[in-house]
Design a protein around this motif. Structure first.
Motif, PDB file in Angstrom:
ATOM      1  N   ALA A 148      69.259  36.436  25.016  1.00 60.95           N
ATOM      2  CA  ALA A 148      68.999  37.805  25.106  1.00 60.95           C
ATOM      3  C   ALA A 148      67.665  37.819  24.334  1.00 60.95           C
ATOM      4  O   ALA A 148      67.648  37.368  23.367  1.00 60.95           O
TER       5      ALA A 148
ATOM      6  N   ASN B  10      64.938  40.222  22.438  1.00 63.15           N
ATOM      7  CA  ASN B  10      64.872  41.645  22.040  1.00 63.15           C
ATOM      8  C   ASN B  10      65.704  42.623  22.638  1.00 63.15           C
ATOM      9  O   ASN B  10      65.320  43.474  23.173  1.00 63.15           O
ATOM     10  N   GLN B  11      67.159  42.048  22.654  1.00 62.74           N
ATOM     11  CA  GLN B  11      68.284  42.935  23.268  1.00 62.74           C
ATOM     12  C   GLN B  11      68.218  43.109  24.817  1.00 62.74           C
ATOM     13  O   GLN B  11      68.817  44.107  25.155  1.00 62.74           O
ATOM     14  N   THR B  12      67.288  42.351  25.508  1.00 58.75           N
ATOM     15  CA  THR B  12      67.438  42.329  27.024  1.00 58.75           C
ATOM     16  C   THR B  12      67.857  40.999  27.529  1.00 58.75           C
ATOM     17  O   THR B  12      67.020  39.904  27.013  1.00 58.75           O
ATOM     18  N   MET B  13      68.893  40.958  28.316  1.00 57.45           N
ATOM     19  CA  MET B  13      69.326  39.701  28.819  1.00 57.45           C
ATOM     20  C   MET B  13      68.065  38.966  29.336  1.00 57.45           C
ATOM     21  O   MET B  13      67.454  39.641  30.360  1.00 57.45           O
ATOM     22  N   SER B  14      67.845  37.796  29.340  1.00 59.31           N
ATOM     23  CA  SER B  14      66.562  36.969  29.754  1.00 59.31           C
ATOM     24  C   SER B  14      67.023  35.746  30.212  1.00 59.31           C
ATOM     25  O   SER B  14      67.863  34.902  29.663  1.00 59.31           O
TER      26      SER B  14
END
Length: 83
Positions: free
Chosen positions: A56, A58-62
């Motif tokens: 993740a 910045n707290q977004t799955m990437s």
């Protein structure tokens, strides 16, 4: 640049810390993972290319092509984590 790393579940247990701040020249999540693997030891064991690891940014799955920036937070997870 400095990035903040967080390790979750079994990855935290293997690496031995829940978080750390690292200096990196990596431009992407995948390049950062490769830098950490190159450290050897627990990082190579936890993040090795033979293991399924999710990330993740910045707290977004990437995915691994996601670009890094100064001060970014990167979380590494095993494929399934308990609640």
């Amino acid at each position: 640049m400095k990035v903040n790393l967080r390790y979750f579940a079994s990855l935290r247990e293997t690496v031995g810390v829940g978080s750390e701040t690292v200096d990196t020249n990596a431009a992407t999540l995948g390049a950062l993972r490769d830098e950490l693997i190159a450290r050897g030891g627990a990082h190579a064991e936890a993040l090795g290319r033979d293991r399924v690891v999710r990330a993740a940014l910045n707290q977004t799955m990437s995915d691994e092509s996601a670009p890094l920036s100064e001060g970014a937070e990167v979380g590494f997870f095993p494929p399934v984590t308990g609640g």
